[in-house]
Design an enzyme around this catalytic site. Structure first.
Site, PDB file in Angstrom:
ATOM      1  N   LYS A   1       0.835  -1.199   0.000  1.00  0.00           N
ATOM      2  CA  LYS A   1       0.000   0.000   0.000  1.00  0.00           C
ATOM      3  C   LYS A   1       0.871   1.251   0.000  1.00  0.00           C
ATOM      4  CE  LYS A   1      -3.658  -0.655   2.500  1.00  0.00           C
ATOM      5  NZ  LYS A   1      -4.281  -0.928   3.816  1.00  0.00           N
TER       6      LYS A   1
ATOM      7  N   ARG B   1      -3.486   3.117   8.569  1.00  0.00           N
ATOM      8  CA  ARG B   1      -3.805   1.801   7.987  1.00  0.00           C
ATOM      9  C   ARG B   1      -2.563   0.929   8.005  1.00  0.00           C
ATOM     10  NH1 ARG B   1      -6.918   5.135   4.309  1.00  0.00           N
ATOM     11  NH2 ARG B   1      -8.951   4.199   3.941  1.00  0.00           N
TER      12      ARG B   1
ATOM     13  N   GLY C   1      -8.179  -6.575   5.030  1.00  0.00           N
ATOM     14  CA  GLY C   1      -8.793  -6.329   6.336  1.00  0.00           C
ATOM     15  C   GLY C   1      -8.037  -6.857   7.539  1.00  0.00           C
TER      16      GLY C   1
ATOM     17  N   MET D   1      -5.813  -5.541   9.518  1.00  0.00           N
ATOM     18  CA  MET D   1      -5.932  -4.604  10.645  1.00  0.00           C
ATOM     19  C   MET D   1      -6.897  -3.527  10.171  1.00  0.00           C
ATOM     20  SD  MET D   1      -4.398  -2.551  13.263  1.00  0.00           S
ATOM     21  CE  MET D   1      -4.804  -0.821  13.492  1.00  0.00           C
TER      22      MET D   1
ATOM     23  N   ARG E   1      -3.864  -1.092  -5.868  1.00  0.00           N
ATOM     24  CA  ARG E   1      -3.078  -2.326  -5.775  1.00  0.00           C
ATOM     25  C   ARG E   1      -3.552  -3.245  -6.901  1.00  0.00           C
ATOM     26  NH1 ARG E   1      -6.090  -4.478  -0.294  1.00  0.00           N
ATOM     27  NH2 ARG E   1      -8.164  -4.312  -1.132  1.00  0.00           N
TER      28      ARG E   1
ATOM     29  N   HIS F   1     -15.555  -7.898   1.979  1.00  0.00           N
ATOM     30  CA  HIS F   1     -14.570  -8.868   2.464  1.00  0.00           C
ATOM     31  C   HIS F   1     -14.895 -10.261   1.942  1.00  0.00           C
ATOM     32  CE1 HIS F   1     -13.009 -11.725   5.499  1.00  0.00           C
ATOM     33  NE2 HIS F   1     -11.956 -10.928   5.450  1.00  0.00           N
TER      34      HIS F   1
ATOM     35  N   SER G   1       9.584 -45.038 -18.051  1.00  0.00           N
ATOM     36  CA  SER G   1       8.543 -44.179 -17.488  1.00  0.00           C
ATOM     37  C   SER G   1       8.584 -44.357 -15.972  1.00  0.00           C
ATOM     38  CB  SER G   1       7.171 -44.570 -18.046  1.00  0.00           C
ATOM     39  OG  SER G   1       6.192 -43.774 -17.434  1.00  0.00           O
TER      40      SER G   1
ATOM     41  N   GLY H   1       7.321 -44.719 -12.580  1.00  0.00           N
ATOM     42  CA  GLY H   1       6.070 -45.006 -11.870  1.00  0.00           C
ATOM     43  C   GLY H   1       6.286 -44.534 -10.441  1.00  0.00           C
ATOM     44  N   THR H   2       6.054 -43.239 -10.243  1.00  0.00           N
ATOM     45  CA  THR H   2       6.442 -42.656  -8.953  1.00  0.00           C
ATOM     46  C   THR H   2       5.502 -43.022  -7.820  1.00  0.00           C
ATOM     47  OG1 THR H   2       5.433 -40.651  -9.810  1.00  0.00           O
ATOM     48  CG2 THR H   2       7.842 -40.729  -9.767  1.00  0.00           C
ATOM     49  N   ASN H   3       4.363 -43.629  -8.133  1.00  0.00           N
ATOM     50  CA  ASN H   3       3.506 -44.110  -7.035  1.00  0.00           C
ATOM     51  C   ASN H   3       4.234 -45.256  -6.332  1.00  0.00           C
ATOM     52  OD1 ASN H   3       1.638 -42.364  -8.123  1.00  0.00           O
ATOM     53  ND2 ASN H   3       0.551 -43.963  -9.236  1.00  0.00           N
ATOM     54  N   ASP H   4       4.666 -46.227  -7.137  1.00  0.00           N
ATOM     55  CA  ASP H   4       5.402 -47.343  -6.535  1.00  0.00           C
ATOM     56  C   ASP H   4       6.797 -46.922  -6.095  1.00  0.00           C
ATOM     57  OD1 ASP H   4       3.952 -49.811  -6.286  1.00  0.00           O
ATOM     58  OD2 ASP H   4       3.651 -49.728  -8.451  1.00  0.00           O
TER      59      ASP H   4
ATOM     60  N   CYS I   1       4.720 -41.334 -15.132  1.00  0.00           N
ATOM     61  CA  CYS I   1       3.279 -41.606 -15.239  1.00  0.00           C
ATOM     62  C   CYS I   1       2.630 -41.823 -13.873  1.00  0.00           C
ATOM     63  CB  CYS I   1       3.001 -42.779 -16.167  1.00  0.00           C
ATOM     64  SG  CYS I   1       3.667 -44.328 -15.556  1.00  0.00           S
TER      65      CYS I   1
ATOM     66  N   TYR J   1       8.720 -36.064 -21.096  1.00  0.00           N
ATOM     67  CA  TYR J   1       7.288 -35.821 -20.975  1.00  0.00           C
ATOM     68  C   TYR J   1       6.783 -36.135 -19.574  1.00  0.00           C
ATOM     69  CZ  TYR J   1       6.471 -40.892 -21.255  1.00  0.00           C
ATOM     70  OH  TYR J   1       6.453 -42.237 -20.994  1.00  0.00           O
TER      71      TYR J   1
END
Ligand code: PEP
Ligand code: MG
Length: 910
Positions: free
Chosen positions: A37, A107, A116, A118, A351, A469, A796, A798-801, A864, A884
């Site tokens: 501000k 302010r 808001g 303060m 702003r 608000h 590829s 397999g980031t879950n496993d 993947c 990818y």
């Protein structure tokens, strides 16, 4: 924390921006010191926009004050006094002078806007003597006493924490006593009595009289702003918005101008463009004869900027010229506060405006077309999470057609929300924690309500305008909201809401549409909207020009692939073939195949599955027409296709009971037949049973133990590809072998599968561009990637496993179990199943990428696992040089933008 500035200057006049810039390296640092501000007020002053003179006490002063146990840093107060003197000479007024008094507002203003946080204190500088002088001089006692009571009220509630409700109750009682509906109908005498009453309340709550010394008022107000930085609501807001806790807030002290000096005075808030739709028109609210917070508080019904244009064309023109000057300067849509004091326009604040996701996209694209910003800037400006909005549910139009609208309000934040009515923020938060969807319904919202708003699906308020608000916060956090439903009433004893003769209890269902501002009783089904938005398409096409990563999708069926392609997917990165096996019509054949005692029996069942699989793959290839399609061979342990052990035991016990009590032969025989089937299943389930099936016979191990299953799958893939090719559809099948941990598994599997592929191609005399690759989802595979890359055409992740196995936690159990405690106690910042653990799992990926490419420079590498749709993980994939990312179809647009952001960041750093 900011370093103290070397010259120990804690206070800067708005006209002193050059001095700040002389020792701050860039605008970001200026904002860091003066707050957003303060920096913008100084900037507007330099642009010769009419800004009432003022000064800023820096964030460094705030930090020094807090660090010293709430003591002003040395020299700060003296600098503030000097600044007051400077405003006195700029305005020709004097602080505390009864004849020509200077009044100021105070302010808060942190580096990032915290709506808001303060509350503002207006009219500092008034006391009994000043008031007397002003009344004599202006002859308008009503106006002066209204100012005075506001000072006592704001000072009391904001600085001294006297509950504001107590002050409001006095005003309400006064209105009642006088039989009037609005504050503006109260007389000078009324306000004088109210002020006296307020001062008594002040004394009762604080134990001391209201401070008559303007400098004392200023000092206490400055301190209150500093302290508010560490107030609960400020901390809650920063936590929710991800704002650092050590930035501190600046304090802005500014000469008062009055929007309540009669019918040629007004005060308002406006955006340079429509914050809901992004349309290039000024949007806002104003009130005649009103002061500051009246507009935002939503207590009186506001007028629109169109009305201002009609009623005060010259002022509107001046304002709109300033708005476009500010937009050009900031190269962004502006949110401005203004006041007209007896026909003279003043800007009190500007702003960058908060806006909805649609507006963000439209404004970014329009500003490129207006030549204001570059395509790269537009792409960088829109956040991946905002793209999510376009994929958010909307109320199902069919259901809406047959439903009756219960109420209407302002459509301040789009999207649909369905939930149970919660009448306060704490209830909303509590119910949401218990897993209930809630809609918070309030007369208006305040900063103290933010936690409830965040927990809610949507928000309805009976008061407030587009800049209230509730509207600002809802838009910022993407919460659908309808505000300003004037006729909605609340019964706090019964905890009900009522409108048009209909009453709902807290806990009843309500559905709202923040896009058009309507709401309904009950639960209306939702649908996901289409992405066909011209600005979004344009923005994403610019993102496509920037990004280096390709974006593919995880899709098992042609309809998903179609969706993914329409969202911009450039290939299918994962088709989980087991999903086809789970289909109800196919499961019995799959079970027959698993239950087979002889190879011939298994082959017969596989022969039944073959044409079905063939059809599945043909469908996918046709949709993707020449784009790569990665098909993963069967992965889960076989027992997953059979009934669960516990279920079988229960059925068997039950059947045995029924057999004992059967009274008819047909019934008995049917139960006996079922018993034999269940017992066969049980024997097989027991035989296939493993203590840790996730680490058992799954992935490539299945193919090694039961080669005929994967041979059938590969034959189906190639028959489908040949059929497509023959009918003129280009195909690029990529066969992916899951859960490899050792080179020998890959070698063996690839050998038998390639043999199958070649035989199909030879039989049809067709040539094809195909590849065999592997998933990297076991740490050993990542570590030995150089060996694997000699055999695989692609990897590829397999980031879950890979996450499951790197952390050694079960992905099925962790998120519902101990991980919750870990996250709650801060042992982990994020769930590693949501966003990639870059240090651990990510290091393995980086290593595998380097090692893989060292032995096979052409190796194509992607991801993947679920992380392929997470923006932070995508940035990491970009950094380590993947080709990818593949994610669920709905994440594709998000991934396109996130990949572009990663590339832009790279450019910035290079
Ligand atoms: C993975 O492990 O990341 C993966 C994509 O395979 P699934 O989730 O099917 O095990
Ligand atoms: Mg896996």
């Amino acid at each position: 924390m900011n370093n103290p500035s070397n010259n120990n200057t804690y206070v800067y006049l708005y006209s002193d921006l050059d001095k700040v810039e002389s020792h701050r390296k860039d605008w970001d640092a200026v904002r860091g010191l003066l707050g957003g501000k303060g920096a913008n007020l100084a900037d507007m002053t330099r642009l010769e926009i009419p800004v009432p003179p003022g000064f800023t006490v820096t964030t460094e002063a705030c930090n020094a004050y807090l660090a010293a146990g709430e003591q002003f840093p040395e020299g700060m107060w003296e600098q503030e006094l000097k600044a007051i003197t400077a405003i006195e000479s700029a305005t020709g007024k004097k602080f505390g002078d009864a004849q020509n008094p200077l009044l100021v507002s105070c302010r808060s203003g942190a580096k990032f806007s915290m709506p808001g946080m303060m509350d503002t204190i207006l009219n500092i500088g008034l006391n009994d003597d000043v008031v007397k002088g002003m009344v004599e001089k202006s002859g308008d006692a009503r106006f002066v006493y209204d100012l005075y009571r506001r000072l006592v009220q704001m000072f009391g509630s904001v600085v001294m924490e006297v509950p504001d409700e107590v002050f409001e109750a006095v005003i309400t009682a006064k209105r009642k006593e006088k039989g009037v509906a609005s504050d503006s109908d109260l007389s000078a005498e009324d306000w004088q009595l109210v002020t006296t009453h307020f001062k008594e309340i002040y004394q009762t709550y604080t134990g001391s009289p209201f401070p008559a010394d303007p400098l004392e008022q200023l000092k206490l107000a400055t301190e209150a702003v500093f302290k508010s930085w560490n107030g609960k609501r400020a901390i809650d807001y920063r936590n929710a918005a991800g704002i650092a806790h050590d930035l501190g807030t600046a304090v802005n002290i500014q000469t008062m101008v009055f929007g309540n000096m009669g019918s040629d005075s007004l005060t308002g808030v406006a955006m340079s463009r429509n914050a809901s739709t992004g349309e290039n028109v000024i949007e806002g609210d104003f009130l005649y004869n009103a002061q500051g917070e009246d507009v935002v508080a939503g207590i009186r019904i506001t007028q629109t900027m169109d009305e201002l244009k009609q009623e005060m064309p010259a002022i509107y023109k001046e304002f709109s010229d300033i708005a476009s000057k500010l937009e050009q300067h900031a190269r962004n849509m502006q949110d401005m506060e203004f006041t007209v004091e007896q026909g003279k326009l003043w800007l009190l604040q500007t702003r960058d405006g908060k806006r909805t996701a649609q507006a963000e996209v439209k404004i970014a694209v329009d500003m490129v077309e207006e030549g204001m910003i570059t395509k790269a800037e537009a792409v960088a400006r829109v956040q991946p999470s905002q793209i999510d909005f376009f994929l958010h549910p909307q109320l199902d139009p069919k259901a809406v057609k047959s439903a009756t609208v219960w109420g209407n309000g302002l459509n301040v934040s789009p999207g649909a929300a369905v939930g149970k009515v919660a009448l306060d923020a704490d209830i909303a938060e509590k119910w949401a924690k218990d897993g209930e969807p809630v809609i918070m319904v309030r007369p208006e919202t305040k900063p103290d309500d933010v936690h409830g708003m965040l927990a809610s699906q949507g928000i309805i308020t009976s008061r407030g305008g587009r800049t209230s608000h509730a509207a600002l916060v809802a838009r910022q956090f993407g919460k659908p909201a309808v505000v300003g439903v004037e006729d909605l009433t609340f019964d706090w004893t019964e905890r009900t809401i009522a409108l048009d003769g209909i009453t709902l209890h807290e806990g009843d269902w309500v559905s709202l549409d923040g896009t058009n501002g309507t709401f309904f009783q009950g639960e209306i089904p939702t649908v996901v909207p289409s992405l066909e938005n011209p600005e979004l398409s344009k923005l994403l096409s610019w993102a496509d020009e920037i990004r280096k990563l390709e974006v593919w999708a995880n899709s098992d069926y042609p309809r998903d692939a179609q969706k993914a392609k329409s969202y911009g997917a450039q290939g299918i990165g994962l088709c989980r073939t087991e999903h086809m096996f789970f289909e109800t019509s196919r499961l019995p054949v799959v079970q027959k195949m698993i239950m087979a005692k002889e190879l011939s029996e298994r082959k017969a069942a596989l022969a039944e599955l073959f044409p079905l699989q063939c059809g599945d793959f043909e469908g996918l290839f046709k949709v993707m027409g020449g784009d790569p399609v990665v098909i993963r061979l069967l992965d889960p342990p076989l027992h997953e296709f059979l009934p669960a052990y516990e279920e079988l035991m229960h059925d068997i016990t039950d059947l045995k009971m029924k057999i004992q009590h059967a009274s008819e032969l047909d019934q008995l025989n049917a139960h006996l037949d079922k018993l034999r089937v269940d017992e066969d299943f049980l024997t097989r389930v027991e035989a296939l049973g493993e203590s840790n099936p996730m680490l058992g016979t799954r992935g490539v191990r299945l193919g090694i133990v039961y080669p005929e299953i994967v041979r059938m799958q590969v034959r189906a893939i190639f028959e489908a590809a040949v059929n497509c090719k023959k009918s003129g559809v280009d195909v690029r099948p990529k066969i992916m072998i899951p859960l490899i941990s050792h080179i020998n598994e890959l070698k063996l599997e690839k050998e038998i599968l390639e043999e199958e592929a070649k035989s199909v191609l030879a039989q049809h005399n067709v040539e094809l561009n195909y590849e065999f690759g592997t998933m990297i989802e076991i740490p050993r595979a990542a570590i030995t990637a150089d060996e694997l890359a000699e055999v695989a055409d692609f990897f590829s992740f397999g980031t879950n496993d890979l996450t499951q196995m790197t952390f050694g936690v079960s992905r099925d159990d962790a998120e519902a179990g101990f991980l919750v405690h870990y996250l709650g106690r801060g042992l982990l910042q994020d769930s590693p199943f949501d966003t990639l653990d870059q240090k651990g799992v990510g290091s393995l990926m980086q290593l595998a990428t380097q090692r893989g490419r060292s032995s096979n420079p052409d190796l194509h590498i992607g991801i993947c696992g679920e992380h392929g749709g997470d923006p932070r993980s995508i940035a990491f994939c970009h950094r380590i040089g993947l080709d990818y990312v593949s994610c669920s179809p709905y994440r594709v647009p998000v991934a396109r933008l996130a990949a572009a952001h990663a590339a832009l960041k790279d450019e910035q750093n290079s």
